[in-house]
Design an enzyme around this catalytic site. Structure first.
Site, PDB file in Angstrom:
ATOM      1  N   GLY A 239      41.749  39.888  44.535  1.00  0.00           N
ATOM      2  CA  GLY A 239      42.074  38.364  45.284  1.00  0.00           C
ATOM      3  C   GLY A 239      40.826  37.582  44.990  1.00  0.00           C
ATOM      4  O   GLY A 239      40.359  37.688  43.783  1.00  0.00           O
ATOM      5  N   SER A 240      40.357  36.618  45.860  1.00  0.00           N
ATOM      6  CA  SER A 240      39.540  35.707  45.477  1.00  0.00           C
ATOM      7  C   SER A 240      37.967  36.171  45.518  1.00  0.00           C
ATOM      8  O   SER A 240      37.818  37.142  46.119  1.00  0.00           O
ATOM      9  CB  SER A 240      39.630  34.536  46.815  1.00  0.00           C
ATOM     10  N   GLY A 243      36.606  35.922  49.181  1.00  0.00           N
ATOM     11  CA  GLY A 243      37.158  36.960  50.191  1.00  0.00           C
ATOM     12  C   GLY A 243      36.516  38.333  49.819  1.00  0.00           C
ATOM     13  O   GLY A 243      36.025  39.076  50.734  1.00  0.00           O
ATOM     14  N   GLU A 263      38.642  43.359  42.582  1.00  0.00           N
ATOM     15  CA  GLU A 263      39.045  42.605  41.132  1.00  0.00           C
ATOM     16  C   GLU A 263      39.175  41.055  41.532  1.00  0.00           C
ATOM     17  O   GLU A 263      40.057  40.618  42.107  1.00  0.00           O
ATOM     18  CB  GLU A 263      40.478  43.131  40.752  1.00  0.00           C
ATOM     19  N   CYS A 300      45.305  37.053  36.720  1.00  0.00           N
ATOM     20  CA  CYS A 300      43.993  37.267  36.660  1.00  0.00           C
ATOM     21  C   CYS A 300      43.563  37.267  35.269  1.00  0.00           C
ATOM     22  O   CYS A 300      42.504  36.879  35.221  1.00  0.00           O
ATOM     23  CB  CYS A 300      43.699  38.616  37.473  1.00  0.00           C
TER      24      CYS A 300
END
Ligand code: NAP
Length: 504
Positions: A239-240, A243, A263, A300
């Protein structure tokens, strides 16, 4: 098969509803109501996972392989319904969802085969040397063992291959670790039907019910309670950066810190070397545009930055990229939040000092069109924010004045999932100088290709130095990803009768 979500959590074999509900936000089709997760449900799921570990963690590799195969079969049995709800929720085309389902089931089957081979156990034996002087050596054996319950945060951009039964969950289950998934709010119905498939596989293979739970979100407390839970031994996350970093910090601040395999963000720089640009700059521009806009740029490994040495060949490459991108129509993004973040990111880049617009677009709600910007290397080096990921089809060309400036740009990158060299015969000397730099920056270095499309296999590394991942020693794709959920145990002079069966 038609599927209408009931909106409940799956806690150790039981579908549980809560009074408070949140509505899904599908790209199209009807919204559905989902029960909001709570820390109490997280606690129940983790307790059940710990209880399940005492049998599942000691199950045979054959039984776990059969379980993984059964999950793949159950997903295939729901194929059409999964594609339909997945596409409605995420806006991803049905063909993409079908491909991703194939990737998910073959990933599960690959892990099944992998554990059957047994190499992942990394078994070692130093036999006793009772007569050794000055001291005898004891009998020492080593083997990898599962760590216990694992928390998994489903990824928004891979509703199947990196979510409920995706790479992290498959790797943990293959290792012998029960899994508690925190469902992603962008695809709760997809999460529910995949959980249904896992539930059916648990029933048919007789696995303990606590081996898998899905707690839907709708409330930040859920994810925080999960990573803080004392029975959770590791976390898998995609995710971000913001976060992921917040959850990573929570893991580190626990009384018992645990590994957080996050990741996070990457801009996946590509170095377009001069000879390659002279010989095939037009084709490289088209190729970049195709990779950058694939899946609305929500990968990504999306190559967001191309570094060139200024000149005629570079101009030809840039123009070919711009022309190809301008042919790309609007694409639906995964969620309203991601579309809003894309709009903010493009404004941030476009508004930075020295940045020149080559292609700007108007984005409607939840839609993305490509952007292309250009900046001189000296301006880029002076503004760290320009090297941060914008999730979506945004390309930035960094123009270096010579080879030394290109090397300076290469040195300046933070950790990346990938770094790419586009090169031809005349570029070997420069490429040789770039290789050691890129190897220190990225988990995967490519030549003459585009980084989107991550092969699931033994040699894949999908990770890299921070912020590409929070753990540079690990990969979240490929069979090596199982190592995240194992730890080595040394058995000294342990009698054969009580050694784990894989060592005996
Ligand atoms: P996200 O906002 O980081 O959320 C991922 C998961 O973590 C969600 O389940 C979210 O729960 C949870 N979470 C995030 N922050 C949390 C916190 N402080 N406390 C507790 N839980 C937290 O990522 P996203 O929704 O998938 O996408 C948003 C952005 O992430 C994108 O715009 C993009 O920049 C980036 N992204 C990157 C990749 C990549 O591969 N590098 C992939 C996908 C997304 P809630 O749903 O409750 O917030």
């Amino acid at each position: 098969m038609t599927f209408t979500p009931h909106g409940k959590h799956l806690i150790a074999g039981e579908w549980v509803g809560t009074e408070t509900r949140f509505a899904s936000e599908p790209a199209y089709g009807p919204a559905h109501a989902f029960s909001v997760g709570t820390p109490q449900l997280v606690d129940r799921a983790c307790e059940a996972a710990e209880q399940a570990f005492w049998s599942y963690g000691y199950s045979t590799r054959e039984d776990r392989a059969a379980f993984l195969d059964a999950i793949a079969d159950e997903i295939e049995a729901r194929a059409e319904a999964i594609t339909r709800i997945g596409s409605q929720e995420t806006g991803l085309p049905e063909a993409r969802l079908q491909g991703e389902r194939g990737r998910t089931t073959s990933q599960l089957r690959l892990f099944a085969k992998h554990i059957l081979k047994g190499d992942y156990l990394d078994r070692r034996h130093d036999a006793a040397l009772p007569d050794r002087q000055p001291l005898p050596r004891p009998d020492l054996r080593m083997m990898q063992r599962p760590i216990g319950p694992v928390a998994v945060f489903g990824a928004s951009n891979f509703p199947l291959a990196f979510s409920t039964a995706g790479g992290d969950a498959a790797a943990a289950l293959a290792a012998g670790c029960p899994v508690v998934v925190k469902g992603h709010g962008a695809h709760p119905g997809t999460g529910e039907i995949v959980a249904e498939a896992i539930h059916a596989a648990i029933q048919s293979t007789g696995m303990p019910q606590g081996v898998f739970s899905l707690v839907q979100g709708g409330n930040r407390d859920v994810g925080q309670a999960l990573v803080r839970h004392p029975l959770i031994k590791a976390v898998g996350f995609t995710g971000s950066l913001a976060g992921g970093r917040a959850l990573f910090d929570l893991c580190a601040s626990r009384p018992e810190p645990i590994p957080f395999f996050g990741e996070l963000g990457s801009v996946n720089p590509m170095f377009m070397l001069p000879d390659a640009l002279v010989r095939r700059g037009g084709a490289l521009g088209k190729g970049w545009a195709a990779s950058l806009t694939m899946g609305a740029g929500q990968f990504c490994t999306n190559p967001g930055i191309a570094v060139v040495i200024g000149g005629q060949a570079a101009d030809g490459f840039i123009e070919a990229t711009r022309a190809a991108l301008s042919q790309t129509g609007p694409q639906v993004m995964l969620s309203d939040g991601i579309a809003a973040a894309y709009a903010r990111g493009s404004e941030r880049v476009g508004g930075a000092a020295g940045v020149q617009d080559l292609l700007t677009s108007m984005c409607d709600r939840r839609q993305a069109k490509p952007f292309l910007f250009k900046v001189q290397a000296r301006d880029w080096l002076g503004n760290h924010a320009l090297s941060e990921e914008v999730f979506g089809p945004l390309g930035l060309v960094v123009v270096a004045e010579d080879t030394e400036a290109m090397l300076t740009v290469a040195h300046s990158f933070a950790g990346q999932l990938t770094a790419t060299l586009h090169m031809d015969d005349g570029d070997v000397t420069l490429a040789r100088r770039l290789m050691p730099v890129l190897e220190r920056k990225a988990g995967r270095v490519l030549a003459n290709g585009f980084p989107t499309g991550v092969e699931v296999c033994d040699s894949m590394v999908h990770g890299g130095p921070y912020p590409a991942s929070t753990n540079f020693g690990a990969t979240s794709v490929g069979t090596l990803s199982i190592r995240r959920f194992l730890r080595p145990v040394c058995y000294q002079n342990i009698p054969e009768a009580i050694l784990p069966q894989d060592l005996a």
